[in-house]
Design an enzyme around this catalytic site. Sequence first.
Site, PDB file in Angstrom:
ATOM      1  N   LYS A  55       2.448  -4.325 -15.429  1.00 11.22           N
ATOM      2  CA  LYS A  55       1.322  -3.582 -16.029  1.00 11.22           C
ATOM      3  C   LYS A  55       0.437  -4.538 -16.812  1.00 11.22           C
ATOM      4  O   LYS A  55      -0.782  -4.480 -16.715  1.00 11.22           O
ATOM      5  CB  LYS A  55       1.824  -2.484 -16.986  1.00 11.22           C
ATOM      6  CG  LYS A  55       2.369  -1.229 -16.359  1.00 11.22           C
ATOM      7  CD  LYS A  55       1.371  -0.313 -15.702  1.00 11.22           C
ATOM      8  CE  LYS A  55       1.158  -0.616 -14.267  1.00 11.22           C
ATOM      9  NZ  LYS A  55       2.100  -0.233 -13.284  1.00 11.22           N
TER      10      LYS A  55
ATOM     11  N   HIS B 252      19.118 -18.977 -18.066  1.00  6.84           N
ATOM     12  CA  HIS B 252      19.116 -19.746 -16.817  1.00  6.84           C
ATOM     13  C   HIS B 252      17.724 -20.264 -16.480  1.00  6.84           C
ATOM     14  O   HIS B 252      17.461 -20.607 -15.333  1.00  6.84           O
ATOM     15  CB  HIS B 252      19.661 -18.878 -15.675  1.00  6.84           C
ATOM     16  CG  HIS B 252      21.063 -18.428 -15.921  1.00  6.84           C
ATOM     17  ND1 HIS B 252      22.136 -19.268 -15.786  1.00  6.84           N
ATOM     18  CD2 HIS B 252      21.550 -17.250 -16.361  1.00  6.84           C
ATOM     19  CE1 HIS B 252      23.246 -18.615 -16.106  1.00  6.84           C
ATOM     20  NE2 HIS B 252      22.908 -17.385 -16.468  1.00  6.84           N
TER      21      HIS B 252
ATOM     22  N   GLU C 283      -1.546  -6.857 -14.394  1.00  3.07           N
ATOM     23  CA  GLU C 283      -2.562  -6.183 -13.580  1.00  3.07           C
ATOM     24  C   GLU C 283      -3.850  -5.920 -14.338  1.00  3.07           C
ATOM     25  O   GLU C 283      -4.926  -6.112 -13.804  1.00  3.07           O
ATOM     26  CB  GLU C 283      -2.039  -4.802 -13.138  1.00  3.07           C
ATOM     27  CG  GLU C 283      -1.113  -4.809 -11.976  1.00  3.07           C
ATOM     28  CD  GLU C 283      -0.832  -3.392 -11.507  1.00  3.07           C
ATOM     29  OE1 GLU C 283      -0.241  -2.605 -12.272  1.00  3.07           O
ATOM     30  OE2 GLU C 283      -1.208  -3.061 -10.377  1.00  3.07           O
TER      31      GLU C 283
ATOM     32  N   ARG D  27     -10.601   2.806  -5.124  1.00  9.34           N
ATOM     33  CA  ARG D  27      -9.942   2.322  -3.900  1.00  9.34           C
ATOM     34  C   ARG D  27     -10.455   0.952  -3.469  1.00  9.34           C
ATOM     35  O   ARG D  27      -9.906   0.334  -2.561  1.00  9.34           O
ATOM     36  CB  ARG D  27     -10.170   3.313  -2.767  1.00  9.34           C
ATOM     37  CG  ARG D  27      -9.530   4.656  -3.016  1.00  9.34           C
ATOM     38  CD  ARG D  27      -9.705   5.529  -1.819  1.00  9.34           C
ATOM     39  NE  ARG D  27      -8.918   5.039  -0.710  1.00  9.34           N
ATOM     40  CZ  ARG D  27      -7.770   5.581  -0.310  1.00  9.34           C
ATOM     41  NH1 ARG D  27      -7.295   6.620  -0.926  1.00  9.34           N
ATOM     42  NH2 ARG D  27      -7.118   5.082   0.709  1.00  9.34           N
TER      43      ARG D  27
ATOM     44  N   TRP E  40     -13.142  -3.133  -0.342  1.00  4.34           N
ATOM     45  CA  TRP E  40     -12.217  -4.144  -0.879  1.00  4.34           C
ATOM     46  C   TRP E  40     -12.093  -5.166   0.235  1.00  4.34           C
ATOM     47  O   TRP E  40     -11.500  -4.892   1.273  1.00  4.34           O
ATOM     48  CB  TRP E  40     -10.874  -3.487  -1.203  1.00  4.34           C
ATOM     49  CG  TRP E  40      -9.919  -4.380  -1.930  1.00  4.34           C
ATOM     50  CD1 TRP E  40      -9.746  -4.482  -3.282  1.00  4.34           C
ATOM     51  CD2 TRP E  40      -8.964  -5.290  -1.352  1.00  4.34           C
ATOM     52  NE1 TRP E  40      -8.769  -5.397  -3.577  1.00  4.34           N
ATOM     53  CE2 TRP E  40      -8.275  -5.914  -2.411  1.00  4.34           C
ATOM     54  CE3 TRP E  40      -8.644  -5.656  -0.048  1.00  4.34           C
ATOM     55  CZ2 TRP E  40      -7.279  -6.858  -2.208  1.00  4.34           C
ATOM     56  CZ3 TRP E  40      -7.648  -6.610   0.150  1.00  4.34           C
ATOM     57  CH2 TRP E  40      -6.982  -7.193  -0.921  1.00  4.34           C
TER      58      TRP E  40
ATOM     59  N   LYS F 227      -6.327   0.507  -5.241  1.00  2.00           N
ATOM     60  CA  LYS F 227      -5.297   1.509  -5.524  1.00  2.00           C
ATOM     61  C   LYS F 227      -4.291   1.631  -4.398  1.00  2.00           C
ATOM     62  O   LYS F 227      -3.101   1.749  -4.618  1.00  2.00           O
ATOM     63  CB  LYS F 227      -5.981   2.856  -5.774  1.00  2.00           C
ATOM     64  CG  LYS F 227      -5.044   3.968  -6.178  1.00  2.00           C
ATOM     65  CD  LYS F 227      -4.458   3.699  -7.543  1.00  2.00           C
ATOM     66  CE  LYS F 227      -3.420   4.720  -7.941  1.00  2.00           C
ATOM     67  NZ  LYS F 227      -2.649   4.237  -9.108  1.00  2.00           N
TER      68      LYS F 227
ATOM     69  N   CYS G 142     -10.220   0.414   1.223  1.00  2.00           N
ATOM     70  CA  CYS G 142     -11.582   0.783   0.860  1.00  2.00           C
ATOM     71  C   CYS G 142     -11.674   2.299   0.769  1.00  2.00           C
ATOM     72  O   CYS G 142     -10.710   3.008   1.026  1.00  2.00           O
ATOM     73  CB  CYS G 142     -12.544   0.281   1.899  1.00  2.00           C
ATOM     74  SG  CYS G 142     -12.234  -1.402   2.413  1.00  2.00           S
TER      75      CYS G 142
ATOM     76  N   GLU H  30       8.431  -3.924 -14.629  1.00  2.00           N
ATOM     77  CA  GLU H  30       7.270  -3.026 -14.575  1.00  2.00           C
ATOM     78  C   GLU H  30       6.337  -3.272 -15.774  1.00  2.00           C
ATOM     79  O   GLU H  30       5.111  -3.265 -15.633  1.00  2.00           O
ATOM     80  CB  GLU H  30       7.752  -1.566 -14.526  1.00  2.00           C
ATOM     81  CG  GLU H  30       6.692  -0.493 -14.713  1.00  2.00           C
ATOM     82  CD  GLU H  30       5.579  -0.501 -13.656  1.00  2.00           C
ATOM     83  OE1 GLU H  30       5.651  -1.278 -12.700  1.00  2.00           O
ATOM     84  OE2 GLU H  30       4.614   0.259 -13.844  1.00  2.00           O
TER      85      GLU H  30
ATOM     86  N   ASN I 127     -12.259   1.537   7.206  1.00  2.00           N
ATOM     87  CA  ASN I 127     -11.113   1.114   6.388  1.00  2.00           C
ATOM     88  C   ASN I 127     -10.076   0.554   7.339  1.00  2.00           C
ATOM     89  O   ASN I 127      -9.839   1.155   8.390  1.00  2.00           O
ATOM     90  CB  ASN I 127     -10.438   2.319   5.718  1.00  2.00           C
ATOM     91  CG  ASN I 127     -11.188   2.805   4.524  1.00  2.00           C
ATOM     92  OD1 ASN I 127     -12.209   2.251   4.163  1.00  2.00           O
ATOM     93  ND2 ASN I 127     -10.679   3.860   3.912  1.00  2.00           N
ATOM     94  N   GLY I 128      -9.413  -0.518   6.956  1.00  2.00           N
ATOM     95  CA  GLY I 128      -8.350  -1.052   7.811  1.00  2.00           C
ATOM     96  C   GLY I 128      -8.712  -2.422   8.334  1.00  2.00           C
ATOM     97  O   GLY I 128      -9.636  -3.075   7.829  1.00  2.00           O
TER      98      GLY I 128
HETATM   99  C1  AGP Z   1       0.861  -0.395  -9.550  1.00  2.00           C
HETATM  100  O1  AGP Z   1       0.343  -0.479 -10.820  1.00  2.00           O
HETATM  101  C2  AGP Z   1       0.185  -1.144  -8.523  1.00  2.00           C
HETATM  102  N1  AGP Z   1      -1.208  -0.964  -8.493  1.00  2.00           N
HETATM  103  C3  AGP Z   1       0.885  -1.324  -7.188  1.00  2.00           C
HETATM  104  O2  AGP Z   1       1.937  -2.184  -7.446  1.00  2.00           O
HETATM  105  C4  AGP Z   1       1.431  -0.073  -6.457  1.00  2.00           C
HETATM  106  O3  AGP Z   1       2.472   0.494  -7.175  1.00  2.00           O
HETATM  107  C5  AGP Z   1       1.891  -0.479  -5.055  1.00  2.00           C
HETATM  108  O4  AGP Z   1       0.801  -0.966  -4.335  1.00  2.00           O
HETATM  109  C6  AGP Z   1       2.567   0.642  -4.290  1.00  2.00           C
HETATM  110  O5  AGP Z   1       1.704   1.709  -4.071  1.00  2.00           O
HETATM  111  P1  AGP Z   1       2.229   3.111  -3.574  1.00  2.00           P
HETATM  112  O6  AGP Z   1       3.128   3.668  -4.616  1.00  2.00           O
HETATM  113  O7  AGP Z   1       1.004   3.917  -3.360  1.00  2.00           O
HETATM  114  O8  AGP Z   1       2.975   2.869  -2.289  1.00  2.00           O
END
Ligand code: AGP
Length: 608
Positions: free
Chosen positions: A485, A504, A488, A27, A74, A603, A2, A481, A100-101
């Site tokens: 992307k 496979h 996400e 966040r 969040w 994030k 958060c 990756e 947060n947490g």
């Molecule tokens: C990336 O697009 C993501 N939102 C997520 O996978 C991110 O890379 C992951 O949570 C790791 O975050 P960090 O690099 O801040 O440790």
Amino acid sequence: MCGIVCYIGNKPAKQILLEGLKRLEYRGYDSAGLAVQDGKKISWQRAVGKIAELERRVNGMDMKGTSGIAHTRWATHGEPTEENAHPQVDPEQNVFVIHNGIIENYHTLKRKLEKKGVEFRSETDTEVLAHLIAMNFEGDLSQAVRNTMLQVEGTFGIGVMHRQTPGELVVARRGSPLIIGVSDVGHFVASDVAAMVRYTDQVVHLQENELARVTADGFTISTVQAKFVERTTETVEWQAEDAELNGFPHFMLKEIYEQTMTIKNALRGRLEPGEGVPKLGGIIPVWERLMACRHMVIVACGTSYFAGCVGRYIFEKLTEIDVEVELASEFRYRKLNFPPNTFIIAISQSGETADTLAAIREAKRKGASLLGIVNVVGSSISRETDAGIYNHAGPEIGVASTKNFTSQLVILVLLALLLGRHQKLSLTEGVEVIRELESLPVKLSKVLAQANHIEAIAQKYHKCNNWLFLGRKYNYPIAMEGALKLKEISYIHAEGYAAGEMKHGPIALINPQMPTVAIIPEDEMYEKMISNIHEIKSRKGPVIAIAVEGDQKLKGLADEVIEVPRVIDILNPILAVVACQLLAYYCAKFLHRDIDKPRNLAKSVTVE
Ligand code: AGP
């Protein structure tokens, strides 16, 4: 996950807090709330949904006061409802807490409190904090927070206000970052500097198990054992405009375009072309140990993990060091047994990812040395590693990581080159890598110049519900990756595979509605990738090839071709991934997705 922002100073707090929340919205964004104090009156409001909804509600409210706390959530415990949003309060509405947490012993604490007759109004773990602080309060808010910190287990960054103690805020951290900002309009406390960069670049990082009492004129930091700590401010390198859209429709697109600059920033001051050796000041403290190292483990999550996967191939090519790559969430639970002189490299944009932090703490306990590749200066991972290399990519606001991925790759190349030049690489080989690194920004701008072409491809295929991404060697992680992307931000199902694995299993899925993005540079894997493409075409699957410019063979074979400039093998992923980022971006745009704030994501993943 958060976002927290607190302010106490000489300006009306409401607007400052709303502005801070908007900058932190990336966040967490399922609900939000704020409370503003004016003497012994505290006005507060919470709302489900984006900050705009909270803003709409508080706009009509009379919220006087120059101190306050605010939160964007969040959800972890309890659905995103108004009752579960923060601030959480005690029944008398004396204590207001944002958090947060996760409070791990919250069930036990809640049961104990209920036995004492306390009624809970939310499903959150945070509410126990409000009750405990209220019970522990005997006129000194800092002491009440300290006593509460001794009762709770888990992670927290909290901001607390008490009706009986106007003119002060108390904040505390264990596991979740909190930064105090010092400005000429007063003091800020936030989970992220983005919330305050408009007002100040002077900050102090609160450390583990510390709390701060903050007033308009100053702050004091003390430990949970009430030992007072002196700490001087640091200057943050981020500018206010780093957190602005500057004419771009989304932060993600802005950050994709920034990569020509962020790659330069990752290289700046680190190249010695004549010697073919990079300079990395951050690793000087561990240089002797690094020279003796023959075994490394890269730990990371998500996109940073895929950077690590490319890193393994790069280290294999440039050094004599054996490199493993592990998802931090798995690594932390492995039975760890390291050969002597093992280095753990933690890669993390935020420097706060809970699994990565836990992984390095476990590795340290087992005697490994730690190196960090981190973007956020002063973050937990940067402080807990023995040495490190910063990305210098500036704030990344889009939830989908883009510019940090490419700067992580650049840094991995620099590190491998530096070590490799002390092992097997000749001067000529070193000079060539540096020359190619220097050419990257211009080559990357040629990929960006194809944005319209990539947009047209996205327009044609964005309605396909399933995609496959294929690559080999350096580009196998780019396939993963690229798929991440797309998933996400567009919510399209996509799989990233090593092309050799296609037969496979995934080949069973190929049909005319399932596009395959094939990353196919002219390297030793080229002919094998061509065979894979033939196999897909024989099953009528559309192929979008990311190929090297001028590749004639692919033009007759693939349905679409995105060209990237020629570069040495180890650097090709840096160009290929930008094509994948743009493709994902435009698919999400055609599907009208909330690109910078995709559903369910946040994030910085600061809980396990
Ligand atoms: C990336 O697009 C993501 N939102 C997520 O996978 C991110 O890379 C992951 O949570 C790791 O975050 P960090 O690099 O801040 O440790």
